[in-house]
Write a protein that holds these residues in place. Structure first.
Motif, mmCIF file in Angstrom:
data_model
loop_
_atom_site.group_PDB
_atom_site.id
_atom_site.type_symbol
_atom_site.label_atom_id
_atom_site.label_comp_id
_atom_site.label_asym_id
_atom_site.label_seq_id
_atom_site.Cartn_x
_atom_site.Cartn_y
_atom_site.Cartn_z
ATOM 1 N N GLU A 46 -3.226 -17.420 -4.675
ATOM 2 C CA GLU A 46 -2.337 -18.674 -4.621
ATOM 3 C C GLU A 46 -3.557 -19.986 -3.628
ATOM 4 O O GLU A 46 -3.538 -21.036 -3.849
ATOM 5 C CB GLU A 46 -1.281 -18.355 -3.091
ATOM 6 C CG GLU A 46 -0.131 -19.698 -2.806
ATOM 7 C CD GLU A 46 -0.693 -20.122 -1.781
ATOM 8 O OE1 GLU A 46 0.641 -20.819 -1.250
ATOM 9 O OE2 GLU A 46 -2.013 -19.745 -1.288
ATOM 10 N N LEU B 100 -2.193 -21.629 -6.722
ATOM 11 C CA LEU B 100 -1.037 -21.347 -6.947
ATOM 12 C C LEU B 100 -0.856 -20.570 -8.437
ATOM 13 O O LEU B 100 -0.734 -20.461 -9.466
ATOM 14 C CB LEU B 100 0.154 -22.181 -7.337
ATOM 15 C CG LEU B 100 0.455 -22.845 -6.443
ATOM 16 C CD1 LEU B 100 1.557 -24.004 -6.401
ATOM 17 C CD2 LEU B 100 0.450 -22.301 -4.656
ATOM 18 N N SER C 158 1.183 -16.859 -9.515
ATOM 19 C CA SER C 158 2.352 -17.439 -9.579
ATOM 20 C C SER C 158 2.775 -18.132 -11.078
ATOM 21 O O SER C 158 3.300 -17.922 -11.667
ATOM 22 C CB SER C 158 2.935 -17.961 -8.489
ATOM 23 O OG SER C 158 2.461 -18.900 -8.277
ATOM 24 N N LYS C 159 1.123 -19.033 -11.239
ATOM 25 C CA LYS C 159 1.362 -19.834 -12.464
ATOM 26 C C LYS C 159 1.757 -19.263 -14.205
ATOM 27 O O LYS C 159 1.876 -19.063 -14.800
ATOM 28 C CB LYS C 159 0.121 -20.644 -12.650
ATOM 29 C CG LYS C 159 0.039 -22.064 -13.877
ATOM 30 C CD LYS C 159 -1.377 -22.958 -13.623
ATOM 31 C CE LYS C 159 -1.319 -23.905 -14.259
ATOM 32 N NZ LYS C 159 -1.216 -23.867 -15.788
ATOM 33 N N TYR C 160 0.527 -18.037 -13.573
ATOM 34 C CA TYR C 160 -0.089 -16.937 -14.339
ATOM 35 C C TYR C 160 1.056 -16.333 -14.758
ATOM 36 O O TYR C 160 1.905 -16.021 -15.904
ATOM 37 C CB TYR C 160 -0.779 -16.212 -14.248
ATOM 38 C CG TYR C 160 -1.816 -15.260 -15.782
ATOM 39 C CD1 TYR C 160 -1.688 -15.741 -15.932
ATOM 40 C CD2 TYR C 160 -0.339 -14.401 -16.157
ATOM 41 C CE1 TYR C 160 -2.865 -14.933 -17.530
ATOM 42 C CE2 TYR C 160 -0.504 -13.268 -16.640
ATOM 43 C CZ TYR C 160 -2.094 -13.834 -17.838
ATOM 44 O OH TYR C 160 -1.836 -12.171 -18.963
ATOM 45 N N ALA D 133 4.759 -17.277 -14.562
ATOM 46 C CA ALA D 133 5.626 -18.286 -14.279
ATOM 47 C C ALA D 133 5.204 -18.862 -16.378
ATOM 48 O O ALA D 133 6.209 -18.566 -17.062
ATOM 49 C CB ALA D 133 5.801 -19.652 -13.739
ATOM 50 N N ASP D 134 4.177 -18.475 -16.877
ATOM 51 C CA ASP D 134 3.262 -18.759 -17.898
ATOM 52 C C ASP D 134 3.527 -17.056 -19.449
ATOM 53 O O ASP D 134 3.640 -17.512 -20.076
ATOM 54 C CB ASP D 134 1.737 -19.432 -18.013
ATOM 55 C CG ASP D 134 1.875 -20.802 -17.417
ATOM 56 O OD1 ASP D 134 2.921 -21.406 -17.437
ATOM 57 O OD2 ASP D 134 1.541 -21.406 -17.202
ATOM 58 N N TYR E 62 5.734 -28.443 -3.350
ATOM 59 C CA TYR E 62 4.207 -28.809 -4.725
ATOM 60 C C TYR E 62 3.029 -27.612 -3.768
ATOM 61 O O TYR E 62 2.419 -27.714 -4.315
ATOM 62 C CB TYR E 62 4.453 -29.938 -4.494
ATOM 63 C CG TYR E 62 5.399 -31.263 -4.723
ATOM 64 C CD1 TYR E 62 5.955 -30.637 -5.797
ATOM 65 C CD2 TYR E 62 5.649 -31.500 -3.981
ATOM 66 C CE1 TYR E 62 7.390 -31.636 -6.125
ATOM 67 C CE2 TYR E 62 6.918 -32.817 -3.996
ATOM 68 C CZ TYR E 62 7.691 -32.435 -4.957
ATOM 69 O OH TYR E 62 8.699 -33.747 -5.075
ATOM 70 N N ASP F 144 4.428 -21.243 -4.348
ATOM 71 C CA ASP F 144 4.504 -20.040 -5.215
ATOM 72 C C ASP F 144 5.802 -20.830 -6.068
ATOM 73 O O ASP F 144 5.814 -20.482 -6.769
ATOM 74 C CB ASP F 144 4.170 -18.587 -5.000
ATOM 75 C CG ASP F 144 2.777 -17.872 -4.836
ATOM 76 O OD1 ASP F 144 1.771 -18.557 -5.718
ATOM 77 O OD2 ASP F 144 2.176 -17.603 -4.162
ATOM 78 N N SER G 213 5.653 -23.161 -8.794
ATOM 79 C CA SER G 213 5.120 -22.638 -10.368
ATOM 80 C C SER G 213 7.028 -21.781 -11.336
ATOM 81 O O SER G 213 6.719 -22.477 -12.426
ATOM 82 C CB SER G 213 4.416 -21.206 -10.026
ATOM 83 O OG SER G 213 3.691 -21.530 -10.208
ATOM 84 N N LYS H 204 8.866 -25.575 -12.016
ATOM 85 C CA LYS H 204 8.446 -26.216 -12.740
ATOM 86 C C LYS H 204 8.996 -26.323 -14.513
ATOM 87 O O LYS H 204 8.976 -26.276 -15.253
ATOM 88 C CB LYS H 204 6.996 -25.869 -12.355
ATOM 89 C CG LYS H 204 6.135 -27.353 -11.856
ATOM 90 C CD LYS H 204 4.981 -27.431 -12.606
ATOM 91 C CE LYS H 204 4.272 -26.102 -12.105
ATOM 92 N NZ LYS H 204 2.726 -26.738 -12.427
ATOM 93 N N LYS H 205 9.179 -24.634 -14.482
ATOM 94 C CA LYS H 205 9.926 -24.227 -15.282
ATOM 95 C C LYS H 205 11.690 -24.366 -15.298
ATOM 96 O O LYS H 205 12.472 -23.515 -16.131
ATOM 97 C CB LYS H 205 9.475 -22.496 -15.391
ATOM 98 C CG LYS H 205 7.875 -22.442 -15.527
ATOM 99 C CD LYS H 205 7.555 -22.981 -16.886
ATOM 100 C CE LYS H 205 6.102 -22.580 -16.875
ATOM 101 N NZ LYS H 205 5.758 -22.420 -18.452
#
Length: 548
Positions: free
Chosen positions: A380, A384, A387-389, A391-392, A456, A459, A462, A465-466
């Motif tokens: 983080e 981030l 959490s970005k990974y 979310a992807d 923003y 976590d 992430s 954004k989705k």
């Protein structure tokens, strides 16, 4: 309303129920499910002990890919297993996150105009590219105001400007911060356009070779020491097939006084140029060059998210996801004295809340209808990334993720009469939060520094954004009584300034009653969403929306 083009990723079409507060049937189920007993059993002692252990020197500051990570992962997976939660990623509690570790050689100088800036004191520079050597050579320097391209705000600092191969100098935050009555952006409340992450992303999209942000403490909401500590040493990104070559070659910061000198030597007045940038989209070539060589050591390695699940009793494919981040800044052998960034409040406290809440959910007589999943993420502090990974590469389909509730830097300043909602007004999750707060005799307030853009910076973003409704709420600022007010003053004198410093370490005298109260609060919110069939949505004024 117009949506932020880069923020909203629409989910597959799903049926959305209304988001009324919990129905009488739900409340009745809670009464017969041991909810009240479990709610009361959430213990300040448990929270304190978990925080103490996770932030101890034994875990070496919990830097990703370090020996401290291994100890942290072993501890967390063992605790979740003991509490009776199931592995959340197939038969594993871990989700690999492939990180690219880039360590810039501090023997580096930025030559810009007449300024010769050594690394560290007033300049930080690095690269996100998977390259051992990056050269910036006689690059034209252009001031691009706030470096924003926002059609919905009729604002484009890059309009008519070709910055390919050039170095852009960018102001921090967005134009609303210092001109709140102008009607521009959201006034003092920072949008994502004000975040440094966005500024590098946009400069990259524009084809710039380098992007340098001017640090100013008030609009940044943190001092230069935070920049220096966060940007020195190993930096992490996610491994990408293109080696991140679509990113600017060099990215970094210069201190405010450096910018003033730089502009003056170039024949401009920094304050006057900034004033012009405040009024509308603005750019100005500075007629100077920038050069630097960045030598980096590259290392690919796996870090890990921790995922643990309590399966739902009737609709287990639908999940409420609680997030916290286990990582911090590790240790710095070059420091004299204390070398470990223990990260007690940030974020051993949030990780402790996740474990304590997992214990509470596992103690219910019957699991809620929906599954409850705890996602304790890595990296983080590096943007981030964990959490970005996730979310992807979601383990649980995002279309089946009902809501996200985040826990980061819990309230160690004692109980409060209010609850701070970061990004207040963004989603219908606040209906549940309001009911839970009322149960505690508390009221909801917005954050006191909306200009800092905290929504923003953790976590939950992430997930937002989705398109997944995401809640970030924490203890407020109004102490419950005079004794707490005095404790709050004493403790604040010690902890103020410890953000991302070695002094963020566990103290026996900390009062965990505020952490306990907020953990109960978020347990209440998550339980009642998990035990319902509602699909909370974003508010109409939010920049994030589910597909309808």
């Amino acid at each position: 309303m117009k949506k932020h083009r880069y923020l909203v990723t629409l989910l597959p079409l799903i049926a959305l129920g209304g988001c009324d507060t919990p129905t009488p049937d739900t409340e009745s189920a809670a009464q017969t499910n041991g909810f009240e007993q479990v709610y009361q059993s959430i213990s300040a002692d448990d929270l304190k002990q978990y925080t103490k252990v996770i932030s101890s020197d034994e875990f070496e500051g919990r830097s990703p890919t370090s020996a401290g990570e291994k100890k942290t992962l072993d501890y967390l997976t063992n605790e979740f297993k003991k509490l009776g939660l199931q592995p959340g990623n197939g038969d594993s509690y871990l989700q690999p996150v492939e990180l690219l570790e880039i360590t810039a050689d501090p023997d580096m100088t930025l030559y810009i105009g007449d300024e010769t800036l050594p690394y560290g004191e007033n300049m930080m520079l690095g690269t996100s590219r998977e390259q051992e050597r990056v050269e910036l050579k006689d690059s034209d320097v252009v001031f691009v105001g706030y470096g924003i391209n926002a059609p919905e705000y009729n604002w484009n600092d890059y309009e008519g400007l070709d910055v390919k191969g050039k170095t852009v100098i960018i102001l921090v935050n967005d134009p609303g911060f210092e001109n709140p009555d102008s009607g521009k952006f959201q006034g003092k409340t920072m949008t994502y356009y004000g975040r440094w992450t966005y500024k590098y992303e946009e400069a990259s999209r524009q084809g710039a070779e380098a992007a340098i942000i001017v640090h100013e403490t008030e609009p940044a909401s943190y001092g230069w020491s935070v920049v220096a500590n966060s940007w020195s040493g190993p930096q992490y990104g996610l491994v990408k097939e293109n080696g991140n070559m679509d990113r600017v070659a060099a990215e970094g910061w210069i201190a405010h006084e450096v910018a003033q000198n730089l502009f003056r030597h170039a024949g401009f007045n920094f304050d006057e140029e900034k004033a012009k940038a405040l009024q509308g989209p603005y750019s100005q070539p500075l007629n100077i060059k920038a050069s630097a060589t960045i030598n980096s050591t590259l290392k690919k390695s796996d870090s890990y998210n921790v995922i643990a699940t309590l399966p739902g009793s009737s609709t287990p494919d639908e999940h409420i996801i609680y997030t916290a981040h286990w990582d911090h800044l590790g240790k710095d052998d070059s420091l004299e004295g204390d070398q470990i960034y223990n990260g007690a409040q940030d974020n051993a406290s949030g990780t402790a809340a996740a474990l304590t809440m997992a214990k509470a959910f596992a103690s219910l007589d019957t699991a809620p209808k929906r599954s409850v999943t705890f996602l304790v993420v890595t990296a983080e502090e590096q943007g981030l990334l964990g959490s970005k990974y996730y979310a992807d590469h979601p383990v649980i389909p995002l279309a089946k993720t009902v809501a996200n509730i985040n826990m980061d830097a819990m309230n160690i300043l004692g109980r409060t009469k209010d609850v701070t909602v970061v990004g207040k007004g963004k989603s219908e999750l606040e209906d549940y939060l309001q009911k839970a707060a009322t149960r505690q005799g508390r009221h909801l307030v917005g954050e006191d520094k909306p200009q800092a853009g905290y929504y923003y910076r953790s976590d939950h973003f992430s997930f937002a954004k989705k398109g997944v409704p995401a809640l970030y709420a924490e203890g407020g600022s109004e102490p419950i009584d005079e004794a707490t007010a005095q404790y709050r003053k004493r403790t604040s004198l010690i902890t103020t300034g410890c953000y991302h410093q070695v002094c963020d370490e566990f103290r026996e005298k900390w009062d965990f009653s505020g952490v306990q109260e907020d953990t109960q609060l978020l347990f209440d919110v998550g339980y009642h969403i998990a035990d319902s069939s509602d699909w909370p949505n974003w508010s109409q004024s939010s920049e994030f929306q589910r597909a309808e």
